[in-house]
Motif scaffolding. Structure first.
Motif, PDB file in Angstrom:
ATOM      1  N   GLY A   1      30.341  49.564  36.913  1.00  0.00           N
ATOM      2  CA  GLY A   1      31.418  48.613  36.726  1.00  0.00           C
ATOM      3  C   GLY A   1      31.357  47.835  35.421  1.00  0.00           C
ATOM      4  O   GLY A   1      32.027  46.812  35.277  1.00  0.00           O
ATOM      5  N   GLU A   2      30.582  48.319  34.440  1.00  0.00           N
ATOM      6  CA  GLU A   2      30.511  47.650  33.143  1.00  0.00           C
ATOM      7  C   GLU A   2      30.766  48.676  32.038  1.00  0.00           C
ATOM      8  O   GLU A   2      30.064  49.678  31.941  1.00  0.00           O
ATOM      9  CB  GLU A   2      29.154  46.970  32.940  1.00  0.00           C
ATOM     10  CG  GLU A   2      28.901  45.838  33.939  1.00  0.00           C
ATOM     11  CD  GLU A   2      27.766  44.924  33.513  1.00  0.00           C
ATOM     12  OE1 GLU A   2      27.468  44.869  32.308  1.00  0.00           O
ATOM     13  OE2 GLU A   2      27.173  44.284  34.394  1.00  0.00           O
ATOM     14  N   ARG A   3      31.772  48.400  31.222  1.00  0.00           N
ATOM     15  CA  ARG A   3      32.205  49.335  30.184  1.00  0.00           C
ATOM     16  C   ARG A   3      31.594  48.963  28.831  1.00  0.00           C
ATOM     17  O   ARG A   3      31.678  47.799  28.402  1.00  0.00           O
ATOM     18  CB  ARG A   3      33.726  49.328  30.077  1.00  0.00           C
ATOM     19  CG  ARG A   3      34.303  50.318  29.065  1.00  0.00           C
ATOM     20  CD  ARG A   3      35.815  50.244  29.037  1.00  0.00           C
ATOM     21  NE  ARG A   3      36.354  50.540  30.348  1.00  0.00           N
ATOM     22  CZ  ARG A   3      36.541  51.760  30.839  1.00  0.00           C
ATOM     23  NH1 ARG A   3      36.201  52.818  30.099  1.00  0.00           N
ATOM     24  NH2 ARG A   3      37.047  51.949  32.039  1.00  0.00           N
ATOM     25  N   ALA A   4      31.002  49.932  28.147  1.00  0.00           N
ATOM     26  CA  ALA A   4      30.466  49.711  26.798  1.00  0.00           C
ATOM     27  C   ALA A   4      31.622  49.596  25.818  1.00  0.00           C
ATOM     28  O   ALA A   4      32.473  50.487  25.728  1.00  0.00           O
ATOM     29  CB  ALA A   4      29.548  50.856  26.402  1.00  0.00           C
ATOM     30  N   VAL A   5      31.669  48.505  25.078  1.00  0.00           N
ATOM     31  CA  VAL A   5      32.791  48.258  24.163  1.00  0.00           C
ATOM     32  C   VAL A   5      32.369  48.141  22.710  1.00  0.00           C
ATOM     33  O   VAL A   5      33.206  48.224  21.807  1.00  0.00           O
ATOM     34  CB  VAL A   5      33.570  46.994  24.581  1.00  0.00           C
ATOM     35  CG1 VAL A   5      34.238  47.207  25.935  1.00  0.00           C
ATOM     36  CG2 VAL A   5      32.668  45.764  24.607  1.00  0.00           C
ATOM     37  N   ASP A   6      31.079  47.941  22.450  1.00  0.00           N
ATOM     38  CA  ASP A   6      30.660  47.789  21.055  1.00  0.00           C
ATOM     39  C   ASP A   6      29.145  47.909  20.979  1.00  0.00           C
ATOM     40  O   ASP A   6      28.442  47.922  22.002  1.00  0.00           O
ATOM     41  CB  ASP A   6      31.094  46.434  20.507  1.00  0.00           C
ATOM     42  CG  ASP A   6      31.295  46.456  18.992  1.00  0.00           C
ATOM     43  OD1 ASP A   6      30.912  47.460  18.355  1.00  0.00           O
ATOM     44  OD2 ASP A   6      31.811  45.463  18.458  1.00  0.00           O
TER      45      ASP A   6
END
Length: 414
Positions: free
Chosen positions: A125-130
């Motif tokens: 439930g945690e998306r890598a964005v940077d």
């Protein structure tokens, strides 16, 4: 931000087969491993769900053979086309002589659980964005969770296994080159009275609603649970883009095989995706990070399979990560090229040849009249050749691969 040191030794982003296999092997090697995925498991994934002997071998290494045999076991490929039907057994040799098929909703969840049981810490439930860089090294990955909150996970080494689109890979400079062949594919599920069929089916004479031959193939993979995975894929390049709507093509294909394969229900959960193939990406690694699986375009250009390369690549990368001082910038693409460069090069060259309009209608009927030719095609198309195989067919495949790489303007992973 953690000022005292990394939160984890190995951070794996993406919990598909490649990510979970990497996490399982690094955890078993004693490395502190954190496995993060944007989805909450179990989750679906667009895929044919088929597991060829190459994938079976890797799952056996992970200790999952008994779990697989409790699902479905198949003997090989039932190939249809141009008025012929051939039953082609898996070749065996140094690989297992059986295959299987498990829906990705279940397979990926079980592989993720295997990684956790091996010692990895899983977060979903945690998306890598940077990413946050420290010179030429990845120091941390920024994740966005529910409600838009963000946090960093610091790491010594980063594994990017976030799929065909690889948004994190793009942040790190990954580039997909569409001058070589790629696939546009879709899959759906449908009830069938032959869901325990011991053969997977492939239709090499795939036709659209107008009756025109499509440069691709259709498949039906029995799942042993009352349903089958039915799908279709077509090939394309930047010069020859795919001019077909996948979901209508699947419906047309399903109608054409409904009686023969005892399909009894309506098509469910249709999805489609673009597939970079054959190592057609560049910048797959940096000082302390590497792309693996679909993110590195480790997908077979001749049959669209990627699960086996994800599992195998995860193990190979874990071995490389065992040396905490290794610079992955050149080491990882070199290792990928060593294991897959020749086979991917010749496979994408052959797949590109199939895009020539006259090739399939003229050569397809010839091939389907020969058990020998199609048995060789099954082995070569499935890349069911290992470095330990010494028979003539394996030697021919490797020789062709070496010649193909030498002629490539951009070899795989370059």
């Amino acid at each position: 931000m953690n000022q005292s040191g990394p939160d984890t030794d190995v951070l794996v982003v993406g919990a598909g087969p490649a990510g979970s296999a990497t996490a399982a092997w690094t955890a078993r090697a004693g490395l502190q491993t954190t496995l993060v995925d944007a989805a909450v498991f179990p989750r679906d994934k667009t895929c044919g769900d088929g597991l060829t002997p190459r994938a079976i071998g890797e799952l056996e290494r992970l200790g999952l053979a008994d779990w697989l045999r409790a699902h479905t076991v198949n003997h090989g490929l039932r190939a249809h086309g141009f008025g012929q039907t051939l039953h082609l057994r898996w070749p065996g040799g140094t690989l297992p002589d059986w295959g299987s098929a498990v829906a990705r909703t279940e397979l990926d969840d079980h592989l993720r659980t295997t990684a956790v049981k091996s010692g990895a810490t899983a977060v979903d439930g945690e998306r890598a964005v940077d990413v946050r860089m420290d010179g030429d090294r990845v120091a941390a990955v920024v994740f966005k969770g529910e409600g838009g909150t963000t946090r960093e996970i610091a790491c010594n080494r980063l594994v990017v296994a976030d799929g065909v689109r690889s948004p994190l890979g793009k942040k790190l400079g990954r580039e997909w080159h569409r001058d070589t062949v790629y696939a546009v594919a879709g899959r759906t599920y449908v009830d069938s009275d032959r869901s325990d069929d011991p053969w997977i089916s492939s239709h090499l004479e795939l036709r659209d609603e107008r009756g025109e031959i499509v440069t691709g193939y259709g498949w039906v993979f029995p799942l042993g649970n009352g349903s089958v995975n039915l799908g279709a894929g077509t090939l394309a390049t930047a010069k020859r883009p795919a001019d077909v709507a996948i979901k209508p093509l699947m419906a047309t294909y399903a109608a054409s095989v409904r009686d023969d394969l005892a399909l009894t229900g309506e098509l469910r959960m249709p999805t489609s995706a673009l597939l970079p193939m054959g190592g057609a990406v560049s910048h797959v690694a940096g000082r302390n990070w590497a792309l693996v699986g679909d993110a590195a375009a480790c997908v077979n250009p001749l049959n669209g399979e990627g699960i086996d390369y994800g599992l195998e690549g995860g193990r190979l990368l874990a071995d490389l990560l065992g040396d905490g001082t290794a610079d992955l910038t050149d080491a990882w693409p070199a290792l990928l090229a060593q294991h897959y460069g020749e086979s991917f090069s010749i496979a994408r060259r052959l797949a590109g040849l199939v895009l020539t309009p006259w090739v399939l209608p003229r050569l397809g009927p010839i091939g389907m009249r020969s058990d020998l030719l199609m048995t060789l095609a099954l082995r070569w198309m499935g890349n069911l050749v290992t470095d330990d195989d010494r028979d003539r067919a394996a030697r021919v495949w490797r020789f062709a691969g070496r010649r193909s790489v030498a002629r490539d303007a951009r070899p795989p992973f370059a």
